[in-house]
Design a protein around this motif. Structure first.
Motif, mmCIF file in Angstrom:
data_model
loop_
_atom_site.group_PDB
_atom_site.id
_atom_site.type_symbol
_atom_site.label_atom_id
_atom_site.label_comp_id
_atom_site.label_asym_id
_atom_site.label_seq_id
_atom_site.Cartn_x
_atom_site.Cartn_y
_atom_site.Cartn_z
ATOM 1 N N VAL A 1 0.752 -1.217 0.011
ATOM 2 C CA VAL A 1 -0.207 -0.037 -0.223
ATOM 3 C C VAL A 1 0.797 1.153 -0.107
ATOM 4 O O VAL A 1 1.843 1.233 0.787
ATOM 5 C CB VAL A 1 -0.774 0.059 1.168
ATOM 6 C CG1 VAL A 1 -1.685 1.266 1.120
ATOM 7 C CG2 VAL A 1 -1.838 -1.207 1.090
ATOM 8 N N GLY A 2 0.446 2.301 -0.961
ATOM 9 C CA GLY A 2 1.436 3.248 -1.091
ATOM 10 C C GLY A 2 0.979 4.430 -2.217
ATOM 11 O O GLY A 2 -0.171 3.866 -2.567
ATOM 12 N N PRO A 3 1.440 5.277 -2.369
ATOM 13 C CA PRO A 3 0.967 6.236 -3.453
ATOM 14 C C PRO A 3 1.042 5.542 -4.730
ATOM 15 O O PRO A 3 0.072 6.040 -5.644
ATOM 16 C CB PRO A 3 1.955 7.320 -3.542
ATOM 17 C CG PRO A 3 3.362 6.932 -2.944
ATOM 18 C CD PRO A 3 2.866 5.850 -1.763
ATOM 19 N N TRP A 4 1.612 4.618 -5.096
ATOM 20 C CA TRP A 4 1.418 3.850 -6.384
ATOM 21 C C TRP A 4 0.364 2.942 -6.595
ATOM 22 O O TRP A 4 0.133 2.748 -7.616
ATOM 23 C CB TRP A 4 2.879 2.910 -6.605
ATOM 24 C CG TRP A 4 3.006 2.083 -5.160
ATOM 25 C CD1 TRP A 4 2.289 0.745 -5.212
ATOM 26 C CD2 TRP A 4 3.739 2.311 -4.038
ATOM 27 N NE1 TRP A 4 2.805 0.120 -3.920
ATOM 28 C CE2 TRP A 4 3.507 1.054 -3.451
ATOM 29 C CE3 TRP A 4 4.791 3.454 -3.797
ATOM 30 C CZ2 TRP A 4 4.113 1.124 -2.021
ATOM 31 C CZ3 TRP A 4 5.122 3.266 -2.602
ATOM 32 C CH2 TRP A 4 4.856 2.057 -1.731
ATOM 33 N N MET A 5 -0.202 2.717 -5.203
ATOM 34 C CA MET A 5 -1.373 1.641 -5.421
ATOM 35 C C MET A 5 -2.730 2.103 -6.467
ATOM 36 O O MET A 5 -2.974 1.263 -7.336
ATOM 37 C CB MET A 5 -1.941 1.390 -4.174
ATOM 38 C CG MET A 5 -3.080 0.165 -3.875
ATOM 39 S SD MET A 5 -3.644 0.030 -2.425
ATOM 40 C CE MET A 5 -4.727 1.657 -2.152
ATOM 41 N N PRO A 6 -2.864 3.559 -6.256
ATOM 42 C CA PRO A 6 -4.122 3.915 -7.312
ATOM 43 C C PRO A 6 -3.697 3.745 -8.660
ATOM 44 O O PRO A 6 -4.678 3.263 -9.335
ATOM 45 C CB PRO A 6 -4.362 5.284 -6.876
ATOM 46 C CG PRO A 6 -3.906 5.401 -5.365
ATOM 47 C CD PRO A 6 -2.805 4.369 -5.369
ATOM 48 N N PHE A 7 -2.403 4.073 -8.777
ATOM 49 C CA PHE A 7 -1.948 3.784 -10.528
ATOM 50 C C PHE A 7 -1.968 2.334 -10.736
ATOM 51 O O PHE A 7 -2.473 1.963 -11.919
ATOM 52 C CB PHE A 7 -0.689 4.362 -10.685
ATOM 53 C CG PHE A 7 -0.696 6.099 -10.252
ATOM 54 C CD1 PHE A 7 -0.853 6.812 -11.151
ATOM 55 C CD2 PHE A 7 -0.093 6.163 -9.020
ATOM 56 C CE1 PHE A 7 -0.544 8.142 -11.261
ATOM 57 C CE2 PHE A 7 -0.001 7.839 -8.918
ATOM 58 C CZ PHE A 7 -0.251 8.544 -9.713
ATOM 59 N N GLN A 8 -1.678 1.377 -9.905
ATOM 60 C CA GLN A 8 -1.745 -0.016 -10.040
ATOM 61 C C GLN A 8 -3.078 -0.586 -10.252
ATOM 62 O O GLN A 8 -3.422 -1.062 -11.130
ATOM 63 C CB GLN A 8 -1.106 -0.712 -9.050
ATOM 64 C CG GLN A 8 0.382 -0.659 -8.730
ATOM 65 C CD GLN A 8 0.891 -1.351 -7.417
ATOM 66 O OE1 GLN A 8 0.328 -1.501 -6.532
ATOM 67 N NE2 GLN A 8 1.984 -1.867 -7.887
ATOM 68 N N MET A 9 -4.076 0.076 -9.454
ATOM 69 C CA MET A 9 -5.518 -0.566 -9.615
ATOM 70 C C MET A 9 -6.028 0.015 -11.024
ATOM 71 O O MET A 9 -6.808 -0.762 -11.703
ATOM 72 C CB MET A 9 -6.277 0.350 -8.449
ATOM 73 C CG MET A 9 -5.965 -0.115 -7.031
ATOM 74 S SD MET A 9 -6.943 0.624 -5.950
ATOM 75 C CE MET A 9 -8.575 0.516 -6.283
ATOM 76 N N LEU A 10 -5.642 1.282 -11.398
ATOM 77 C CA LEU A 10 -6.290 1.758 -12.584
ATOM 78 C C LEU A 10 -5.455 0.913 -14.005
ATOM 79 O O LEU A 10 -6.072 0.515 -14.933
ATOM 80 C CB LEU A 10 -5.942 3.353 -12.903
ATOM 81 C CG LEU A 10 -6.427 3.866 -14.205
ATOM 82 C CD1 LEU A 10 -7.962 3.687 -14.482
ATOM 83 C CD2 LEU A 10 -6.242 5.455 -14.288
ATOM 84 N N SER A 11 -4.212 0.667 -13.894
ATOM 85 C CA SER A 11 -3.621 0.104 -15.059
ATOM 86 C C SER A 11 -4.042 -1.447 -15.004
ATOM 87 O O SER A 11 -4.239 -1.888 -16.154
ATOM 88 C CB SER A 11 -2.045 0.189 -14.590
ATOM 89 O OG SER A 11 -1.453 1.500 -14.384
ATOM 90 N N MET A 12 -4.223 -2.076 -14.031
ATOM 91 C CA MET A 12 -4.750 -3.382 -13.992
ATOM 92 C C MET A 12 -6.017 -3.469 -14.646
ATOM 93 O O MET A 12 -6.538 -4.443 -15.159
ATOM 94 C CB MET A 12 -4.607 -4.018 -12.547
ATOM 95 C CG MET A 12 -4.817 -5.431 -12.661
ATOM 96 S SD MET A 12 -4.040 -6.702 -13.801
ATOM 97 C CE MET A 12 -2.196 -6.471 -13.138
ATOM 98 N N GLY A 13 -6.893 -2.481 -13.931
ATOM 99 C CA GLY A 13 -8.334 -2.438 -14.521
ATOM 100 C C GLY A 13 -8.061 -2.196 -16.207
ATOM 101 O O GLY A 13 -9.246 -2.955 -16.779
ATOM 102 N N TRP A 14 -7.297 -1.399 -16.679
ATOM 103 C CA TRP A 14 -7.257 -1.139 -18.095
ATOM 104 C C TRP A 14 -6.618 -2.550 -18.809
ATOM 105 O O TRP A 14 -7.093 -3.050 -19.655
ATOM 106 C CB TRP A 14 -6.251 -0.110 -18.396
ATOM 107 C CG TRP A 14 -6.793 1.377 -18.296
ATOM 108 C CD1 TRP A 14 -8.055 1.856 -18.211
ATOM 109 C CD2 TRP A 14 -5.789 2.528 -18.076
ATOM 110 N NE1 TRP A 14 -8.151 3.145 -17.957
ATOM 111 C CE2 TRP A 14 -6.761 3.581 -18.151
ATOM 112 C CE3 TRP A 14 -4.500 2.751 -18.140
ATOM 113 C CZ2 TRP A 14 -6.255 4.854 -17.924
ATOM 114 C CZ3 TRP A 14 -4.162 3.863 -17.735
ATOM 115 C CH2 TRP A 14 -4.932 5.053 -17.779
#
Length: 274
Positions: free
Chosen positions: A139-152
């Motif tokens: 968990v960190g500031p990169w997590m939202p980017f990971q969530m969006l990228s994996m969603g894509w």
């Protein structure tokens, strides 16, 4: 080949499509602002703050999109399947953590998105990455980017052509090719998110808000080559190997589950017999 129409756990409605487009546009800005903003843009004056701001905005937007898609038809059966697949993906991710990018989770996301469609795929990818971050302590500031990228990433598998007709070896090759390319794309996109957190004084390949777009592009390419090329290659290779080796039984299992769940079968009530 089969002419049977493939069931979808979630059918994207107009609101869901609009929400996806909007959050994707914000996501593109959040990932690509170093190349979209000229050197004299005001956002560059906040180069240390911008990644954190986009991270905060993205986690809210991904939650809104997931809720919007859910409202369009994520019933109890689909929620149950979402929970099972997200738990499986979260459990698979730590298996190869720290081992040259050998992450079997990606192969499951490709096959699940293919069978269950882009709407379910986006929600599944985002939820799985969130769950895996809790499992691995990532968990960190990169997590939202990971969530969006994996969603894509997972949504893209649901957008591949001929979901109702292409079967057998041809489908496996299509999914393997997509998984290979998307694994590198995922790594590159996530490099954009991590690259801007680097301190310019710490490395000559870090993002420099005072440099030109061309200079920063060269820095970013050097950053990718130095930090993640081998990792992305391992992820891509494992996705291809697992797709070709296990794709057929996993696809059959997923399709059998969707048929038994009968996501799109309307609920009817028989009149009581007299």
């Amino acid at each position: 080949m089969s002419g049977t129409r493939q069931a979808r756990a979630v059918r994207l409605g107009p609101r869901s499509v609009v929400a996806l487009v909007l959050v994707s546009a914000v996501g593109v800005a959040g990932f690509g602002w170093p190349f979209l903003a000229p050197p004299d843009a005001s956002v560059n004056a906040h180069a240390q703050d911008a990644p954190w701001l986009f991270a905060g905005v993205l986690v809210l937007l991904v939650a809104v999109v997931a809720a919007t898609i859910s409202e369009s038809g994520l019933g109890p059966k689909a929620v149950a399947m979402l929970g099972v697949l997200a738990a499986a993906g979260a459990a698979l991710r730590p298996i190869g953590a720290g081992t040259a990018g050998l992450e079997p989770m990606f192969f499951l996301m490709v096959l699940s998105g293919r069978v269950l469609g882009p709407g379910f795929g986006f929600v599944l990818g985002s939820v799985t990455m969130f769950a895996s971050a809790l499992v691995t302590g990532g968990v960190g500031p990169w997590m939202p980017f990971q969530m969006l990228s994996m969603g894509w990433f997972t949504m893209g598998a649901g957008l591949l052509p001929f979901p109702d007709r292409l079967r057998g070896r041809g489908e496996l090759l299509l999914l393997a090719a997509y998984g290979f390319l998307a694994a590198f794309a995922y790594g590159t996109v996530m490099n954009l998110a991590g690259w801007t957190f680097m301190n310019t004084l710490a490395s000559n390949i870090a993002f420099d808000p005072d440099a030109s777009v061309a200079d920063n592009l060269a820095r970013f390419l050097a950053y990718c080559l130095a930090t993640s090329l081998g990792w992305d290659g391992g992820r891509a290779a494992m996705t291809v190997v697992l797709t070709l080796a296990l794709g057929t039984p996993v696809l059959k299992a997923l399709r059998r589950a969707t048929r038994r769940a009968a996501f799109e079968t309307p609920v009817t009530f028989d009149a009581p017999k007299k």
